[in-house]
Motif scaffolding. Structure first.
Motif, PDB file in Angstrom:
ATOM      1  N   LEU A 105      14.050  11.546   2.758  1.00  0.00           N
ATOM      2  CA  LEU A 105      13.784  10.636   1.643  1.00  0.00           C
ATOM      3  C   LEU A 105      13.204   9.316   2.134  1.00  0.00           C
ATOM      4  O   LEU A 105      12.267   8.773   1.529  1.00  0.00           O
ATOM      5  CB  LEU A 105      15.080  10.403   0.861  1.00  0.00           C
ATOM      6  N   ALA A 106      13.750   8.781   3.226  1.00  0.00           N
ATOM      7  CA  ALA A 106      13.222   7.526   3.765  1.00  0.00           C
ATOM      8  C   ALA A 106      11.761   7.684   4.188  1.00  0.00           C
ATOM      9  O   ALA A 106      10.923   6.811   3.908  1.00  0.00           O
ATOM     10  CB  ALA A 106      14.082   7.078   4.948  1.00  0.00           C
ATOM     11  N   LEU A 107      11.439   8.787   4.831  1.00  0.00           N
ATOM     12  CA  LEU A 107      10.054   9.019   5.245  1.00  0.00           C
ATOM     13  C   LEU A 107       9.147   9.249   4.031  1.00  0.00           C
ATOM     14  O   LEU A 107       7.986   8.797   4.022  1.00  0.00           O
ATOM     15  CB  LEU A 107       9.986  10.227   6.176  1.00  0.00           C
ATOM     16  N   ALA A 108       9.658   9.944   3.004  1.00  0.00           N
ATOM     17  CA  ALA A 108       8.845  10.162   1.808  1.00  0.00           C
ATOM     18  C   ALA A 108       8.519   8.846   1.109  1.00  0.00           C
ATOM     19  O   ALA A 108       7.377   8.627   0.671  1.00  0.00           O
ATOM     20  CB  ALA A 108       9.590  11.108   0.852  1.00  0.00           C
ATOM     21  N   VAL A 109       9.499   7.971   0.999  1.00  0.00           N
ATOM     22  CA  VAL A 109       9.252   6.653   0.394  1.00  0.00           C
ATOM     23  C   VAL A 109       8.281   5.857   1.258  1.00  0.00           C
ATOM     24  O   VAL A 109       7.387   5.158   0.747  1.00  0.00           O
ATOM     25  CB  VAL A 109      10.584   5.900   0.213  1.00  0.00           C
ATOM     26  N   PHE A 110       8.422   5.963   2.575  1.00  0.00           N
ATOM     27  CA  PHE A 110       7.528   5.246   3.481  1.00  0.00           C
ATOM     28  C   PHE A 110       6.087   5.719   3.330  1.00  0.00           C
ATOM     29  O   PHE A 110       5.151   4.912   3.219  1.00  0.00           O
ATOM     30  CB  PHE A 110       8.015   5.442   4.912  1.00  0.00           C
ATOM     31  N   PHE A 111       5.877   7.018   3.296  1.00  0.00           N
ATOM     32  CA  PHE A 111       4.517   7.558   3.191  1.00  0.00           C
ATOM     33  C   PHE A 111       3.964   7.439   1.778  1.00  0.00           C
ATOM     34  O   PHE A 111       2.749   7.589   1.579  1.00  0.00           O
ATOM     35  CB  PHE A 111       4.494   9.018   3.629  1.00  0.00           C
ATOM     36  N   ASN A 112       4.791   7.178   0.814  1.00  0.00           N
ATOM     37  CA  ASN A 112       4.327   7.024  -0.563  1.00  0.00           C
ATOM     38  C   ASN A 112       3.521   5.741  -0.767  1.00  0.00           C
ATOM     39  O   ASN A 112       2.900   5.559  -1.813  1.00  0.00           O
ATOM     40  CB  ASN A 112       5.518   7.051  -1.523  1.00  0.00           C
TER      41      ASN A 112
ATOM     42  N   LEU B 205       7.992  12.353  -5.465  1.00  0.00           N
ATOM     43  CA  LEU B 205       7.609  10.947  -5.647  1.00  0.00           C
ATOM     44  C   LEU B 205       6.221  10.827  -6.253  1.00  0.00           C
ATOM     45  O   LEU B 205       5.952   9.880  -7.026  1.00  0.00           O
ATOM     46  CB  LEU B 205       7.654  10.219  -4.305  1.00  0.00           C
ATOM     47  N   GLN B 206       5.326  11.755  -5.946  1.00  0.00           N
ATOM     48  CA  GLN B 206       3.975  11.700  -6.492  1.00  0.00           C
ATOM     49  C   GLN B 206       3.953  11.898  -7.998  1.00  0.00           C
ATOM     50  O   GLN B 206       3.015  11.466  -8.676  1.00  0.00           O
ATOM     51  CB  GLN B 206       3.102  12.767  -5.824  1.00  0.00           C
ATOM     52  N   SER B 207       4.980  12.543  -8.543  1.00  0.00           N
ATOM     53  CA  SER B 207       5.025  12.797  -9.989  1.00  0.00           C
ATOM     54  C   SER B 207       5.614  11.637 -10.781  1.00  0.00           C
ATOM     55  O   SER B 207       5.601  11.668 -12.015  1.00  0.00           O
ATOM     56  CB  SER B 207       5.841  14.064 -10.262  1.00  0.00           C
TER      57      SER B 207
END
Length: 325
Positions: free
Chosen positions: A120-127, A211-213
């Protein structure tokens, strides 16, 4: 003088199908429904055959193994006596059962917690869509794409007590070497670390897609209202990401419960059963001895299946309540 308007005779106009030379469709509704019924079954047949051959039959055989007293001879001849739940009682009475249950629970819980949190932390970072974001995301997928035997062997080399790079790094900063794979105190921790590293990319991909949605307008409105980054994450990201998080955790749990390759390659469940889980125990009972215990091994495997099925039904029930509300 009167003018008479002649209307065209509709009966003289031929039907479109007749004009084209096609015969009119005189099929009865019942026959058409029957045809559609068999067409649907024709499309479903390959999937149904696949499920029967590769899911239903293996499950049936595994259940049959757990309810009979199979030996090598009776397995070949097919005349094993029926023993009911005796194999399950043997498993419950085995002194390995309690440690294996504790190790399986710890392995799954700790792995899921860190895989989800890091993913989740990496997903938020790459978002945030910065430069080289796509390239770095692709690099993080490498652990997920590698064969498990390669990943587990790599971690075995890295955690080697004598020549591993991890102990070399610890020694460089003045910390004594750790017997990662040969100490009962560290073996379970070692396989958990390797499993976390392998499972983070899956969580990253799924959570990043979730996150993209989420509409960016929600974050913009929250920022205009004075909400900080943590408040936006807590009030927008987490609630809207809940359905994706639920399926991510469920799939991760089912995968983690049946992890075998990593543990067997790194520690083989040892030393002294210190990293034995239900998956490795089931394999060792059925195939790891000169006199295999097929029945108890199948019983342990069925316990894993029941656990995964229970969590799956729990997830469906929670989802049904969410949709109903």
């Amino acid at each position: 003088m009167s003018h008479t308007t002649h209307l065209p005779d509709r009966r003289a106009v031929p039907d479109r199908d007749e004009a084209a030379g096609a015969a009119p469709d005189r099929t009865t509704p019942r026959r058409r429904a029957h045809s559609r019924h068999w067409t649907a079954w024709a499309f479903l047949a390959p999937a149904a055959l696949y499920l029967l051959l590769f899911y239903a039959y293996p499950l049936y055989r595994n259940l049959d193994l757990s309810l009979r007293d199979y030996t090598v001879r009776s397995f070949v001849r097919g005349d094993a006596p029926f023993t009911g739940l005796a194999n399950y009682q043997t498993v419950f009475d085995d002194p390995t059962f309690a440690p294996a249950l504790a190790h399986t629970t710890a392995f799954a819980a700790v792995s899921l917690l860190f895989q989800y949190a890091i993913g989740l932390a990496l997903a938020v970072f790459f978002n945030e869509h910065f430069r080289l974001s796509a390239t770095l995301r692709a690099l993080f997928l490498v652990p997920w794409l590698l064969p498990l035997i390669v990943s587990a062997s790599t971690w075995s080399w890295m955690l080697n007590s004598d020549s591993g790079i991890v102990n070399a790094a610890l020694n460089a900063v003045g910390i004594d070497s750790v017997n990662w794979l040969t100490s009962p105190s560290w073996s379970l921790t070692s396989v958990i670390i390797a499993n976390i590293w392998i499972g983070v990319p899956f969580n990253l991909v799924v959570l990043y897609s979730g996150l993209q949605s989420i509409p960016s307008s929600l974050y913009e409105a929250a920022a205009l209202d004075g909400a900080g980054a943590w408040r936006r994450f807590r009030s927008i990201t987490l609630p809207l990401l809940r359905p994706v998080s639920a399926i991510t955790l469920l799939l991760g749990l089912i995968y983690t419960l049946k992890v075998f390759d990593i543990i067997w390659i790194m520690t083989k469940g040892g030393p002294a059963d210190s990293s034995t889980t239900f998956a490795t125990w089931s394999y060792r009972l059925g195939f790891g001895n000169l006199l295999p215990a097929f029945g108890p091994g199948a019983a342990v495997g069925n316990l894993l299946i029941v656990a995964a099925l229970g969590f799956g039904l729990m997830h469906l029930r929670v989802q049904r309540k969410q949709y109903a509300s």
